[in-house]
Design a protein around this motif. Structure first.
Motif, mmCIF file in Angstrom:
data_model
loop_
_atom_site.group_PDB
_atom_site.id
_atom_site.type_symbol
_atom_site.label_atom_id
_atom_site.label_comp_id
_atom_site.label_asym_id
_atom_site.label_seq_id
_atom_site.Cartn_x
_atom_site.Cartn_y
_atom_site.Cartn_z
ATOM 1 N N GLU A 28 0.736 -1.161 0.061
ATOM 2 C CA GLU A 28 -0.047 -0.181 0.148
ATOM 3 C C GLU A 28 0.927 1.155 0.105
ATOM 4 O OE1 GLU A 28 -3.759 -2.260 2.304
ATOM 5 O OE2 GLU A 28 -2.257 -0.620 3.539
ATOM 6 N N GLN A 29 1.866 1.271 0.869
ATOM 7 C CA GLN A 29 2.840 2.328 0.957
ATOM 8 C C GLN A 29 3.374 2.548 -0.544
ATOM 9 O OE1 GLN A 29 5.172 3.057 4.402
ATOM 10 N NE2 GLN A 29 7.105 3.163 2.889
ATOM 11 N N ALA A 30 3.862 1.556 -1.311
ATOM 12 C CA ALA A 30 4.517 1.615 -2.293
ATOM 13 C C ALA A 30 3.531 2.276 -3.546
ATOM 14 C CB ALA A 30 5.214 0.503 -2.908
ATOM 15 N N ALA A 41 -4.804 3.246 -0.934
ATOM 16 C CA ALA A 41 -5.011 1.647 -1.708
ATOM 17 C C ALA A 41 -5.097 0.849 -0.619
ATOM 18 C CB ALA A 41 -3.475 1.506 -2.277
ATOM 19 N N HIS A 42 -5.757 -0.278 -0.823
ATOM 20 C CA HIS A 42 -5.733 -1.252 0.192
ATOM 21 C C HIS A 42 -5.170 -2.605 -0.684
ATOM 22 C CE1 HIS A 42 -7.815 -4.055 3.347
ATOM 23 N NE2 HIS A 42 -8.204 -4.519 2.208
ATOM 24 N N ALA A 43 -4.544 -3.537 -0.003
ATOM 25 C CA ALA A 43 -3.994 -4.543 -0.431
ATOM 26 C C ALA A 43 -4.331 -5.667 0.480
ATOM 27 C CB ALA A 43 -2.337 -4.594 -0.339
ATOM 28 N N SER A 44 -4.614 -7.035 0.065
ATOM 29 C CA SER A 44 -4.989 -8.015 0.773
ATOM 30 C C SER A 44 -4.216 -9.441 0.400
ATOM 31 C CB SER A 44 -6.256 -8.447 0.672
ATOM 32 O OG SER A 44 -6.614 -9.460 1.236
ATOM 33 N N ILE A 45 -3.574 -10.102 1.266
ATOM 34 C CA ILE A 45 -2.505 -11.149 0.775
ATOM 35 C C ILE A 45 -3.443 -12.601 1.347
ATOM 36 C CG2 ILE A 45 -0.518 -12.035 0.925
ATOM 37 C CD1 ILE A 45 0.954 -9.417 1.267
ATOM 38 N N ALA A 46 -3.620 -13.483 0.474
ATOM 39 C CA ALA A 46 -4.306 -14.652 1.217
ATOM 40 C C ALA A 46 -3.487 -15.496 1.365
ATOM 41 C CB ALA A 46 -5.460 -14.891 0.092
ATOM 42 N N GLY A 47 -4.056 -16.789 2.049
ATOM 43 C CA GLY A 47 -3.153 -17.938 2.145
ATOM 44 C C GLY A 47 -2.768 -17.899 3.887
ATOM 45 N N ILE A 48 -2.897 -19.197 4.325
ATOM 46 C CA ILE A 48 -2.375 -19.457 5.745
ATOM 47 C C ILE A 48 -1.533 -21.056 5.460
ATOM 48 C CG2 ILE A 48 -3.271 -20.093 8.027
ATOM 49 C CD1 ILE A 48 -5.677 -18.317 7.680
ATOM 50 N N HIS A 61 -1.602 -15.356 -3.601
ATOM 51 C CA HIS A 61 -2.651 -14.518 -4.124
ATOM 52 C C HIS A 61 -2.861 -13.306 -3.433
ATOM 53 C CE1 HIS A 61 -7.515 -14.208 -4.776
ATOM 54 N NE2 HIS A 61 -6.671 -13.321 -5.671
ATOM 55 N N VAL A 62 -2.717 -11.940 -4.286
ATOM 56 C CA VAL A 62 -2.786 -10.780 -3.729
ATOM 57 C C VAL A 62 -3.681 -9.814 -4.578
ATOM 58 C CG1 VAL A 62 -1.437 -8.577 -3.687
ATOM 59 C CG2 VAL A 62 -0.261 -10.835 -3.338
ATOM 60 N N GLU A 63 -4.602 -9.126 -3.882
ATOM 61 C CA GLU A 63 -5.672 -8.471 -4.369
ATOM 62 C C GLU A 63 -5.417 -6.957 -3.918
ATOM 63 O OE1 GLU A 63 -9.647 -10.846 -4.906
ATOM 64 O OE2 GLU A 63 -9.358 -10.483 -2.630
ATOM 65 N N VAL A 64 -5.559 -6.029 -4.628
ATOM 66 C CA VAL A 64 -5.139 -4.613 -4.419
ATOM 67 C C VAL A 64 -6.279 -3.692 -5.037
ATOM 68 C CG1 VAL A 64 -3.705 -2.739 -4.874
ATOM 69 C CG2 VAL A 64 -2.486 -5.077 -4.536
ATOM 70 N N ASP A 65 -6.867 -2.696 -4.116
ATOM 71 C CA ASP A 65 -7.968 -1.994 -4.683
ATOM 72 C C ASP A 65 -7.373 -0.469 -4.517
ATOM 73 O OD1 ASP A 65 -10.080 -3.621 -5.092
ATOM 74 O OD2 ASP A 65 -10.221 -4.034 -3.132
ATOM 75 N N VAL A 66 -7.249 0.200 -5.383
ATOM 76 C CA VAL A 66 -6.706 1.522 -5.742
ATOM 77 C C VAL A 66 -7.813 2.845 -6.047
ATOM 78 C CG1 VAL A 66 -4.952 2.884 -6.834
ATOM 79 C CG2 VAL A 66 -4.419 0.781 -6.253
ATOM 80 N N HIS A 67 -7.526 3.767 -5.281
ATOM 81 C CA HIS A 67 -8.364 4.847 -5.532
ATOM 82 C C HIS A 67 -7.632 6.232 -6.057
ATOM 83 C CE1 HIS A 67 -11.850 7.526 -5.050
ATOM 84 N NE2 HIS A 67 -11.199 8.441 -4.231
ATOM 85 N N ARG A 68 -8.188 6.849 -7.086
ATOM 86 C CA ARG A 68 -7.668 7.956 -7.713
ATOM 87 C C ARG A 68 -6.194 7.646 -7.914
ATOM 88 N NH1 ARG A 68 -11.037 10.901 -10.344
ATOM 89 N NH2 ARG A 68 -10.050 12.882 -9.829
ATOM 90 N N TRP A 69 -5.709 7.165 -9.004
ATOM 91 C CA TRP A 69 -4.196 7.009 -9.442
ATOM 92 C C TRP A 69 -3.930 8.091 -10.303
ATOM 93 C CZ3 TRP A 69 -0.557 3.278 -8.313
ATOM 94 C CH2 TRP A 69 0.618 3.264 -9.090
ATOM 95 N N HIS A 70 -2.912 8.897 -9.709
ATOM 96 C CA HIS A 70 -2.486 10.111 -10.505
ATOM 97 C C HIS A 70 -1.315 9.689 -11.357
ATOM 98 C CE1 HIS A 70 -4.873 13.235 -8.418
ATOM 99 N NE2 HIS A 70 -5.081 12.410 -7.395
#
Length: 213
Positions: A28-30, A41-48, A61-70
């Motif tokens: 998210e920071q990157a 941004a919000h990142a979610s990493i699945a798997g245990i 498995h990584v899911e990322v949601d991003v808002h307003r990408w400049h």
């Protein structure tokens, strides 16, 4: 001995998710720093267990949601990315210096708002072409004003040669929507005009994503 094994398992379980949250925060920071960055941004990493994924630097498995990408050429309102088999350098994550991700399989859905598209088109031509989008119904129209006059056409979008275009009628060349350079390995697949904007999908394999520092 049994109690000791149980305690070790419990400690591993308790540390697993916080470690995943930390790795997610680094992604998210990157995404929210640098010259081309998102407002959030919000990142979610699945798997245990995640501990083994973190140790090898291979996230299943990584899911990322991003808002307003400049991006510098246009603002992308939202991005939803679904990545499989994502490689992240463990030392970079630990030292807060994540600079790249390698993604074996990536699917991206993005939305561009009409006001952002119009602003990008006008800016790209230094104001020579002024674009106004009317989207009061399910069939938006676009008015293009130039030094030679103006045209108003039903708004549609298409993907051609890896670029996003707006057809401008039989006698005019299509209008290319300025987009940022895509990472190596990914390409645009579909584009659909809606009353709110443009829905775009992209797919890729062995995608290299670099982050500005």
């Amino acid at each position: 001995m049994f109690i000791g094994l149980v305690l070790l398992a419990l400690l591993a379980a308790l540390s697993d998710r916080p470690l995943a949250w930390y790795a997610e925060s680094q992604i998210e920071q990157a995404l929210t720093t640098g010259s081309d960055s998102a407002e959030s941004a919000h990142a979610s990493i699945a798997g245990i267990p995640f501990l083994t994924q973190f140790a090898t630097g291979e996230y299943r498995h990584v899911e990322v949601d991003v808002h307003r990408w400049h991006t510098g050429v246009i603002i992308i309102n939202s991005i939803a990315a679904d990545g499989r088999d994502v490689d992240a350098d463990t030392s970079d994550v630990l030292t807060n210096k994540l600079t790249a991700l390698e993604v074996a399989s990536l699917k991206v859905t993005a939305e561009l708002r009409w006001q952002d598209v119009a602003a990008a088109l006008t800016h790209a031509t230094d104001g020579v072409i002024s674009v106004t989008v009317t989207a009061r119904s399910r069939r938006p129209t676009i008015r293009v004003d130039t030094l030679l006059g103006s045209i108003t056409i039903p708004l549609a979008v298409s993907v051609r040669d890896g670029q996003l275009h707006i057809p401008a009628g039989a006698k005019s060349a299509p209008i290319r929507i300025p987009l940022p350079t895509l990472p190596p390995g990914i390409h645009l697949s579909t584009a659909t005009a809606t009353a709110q904007g443009i829905q775009v999908t992209a797919r890729g394999s062995r995608v290299h994503i670099s982050f500005d520092s």
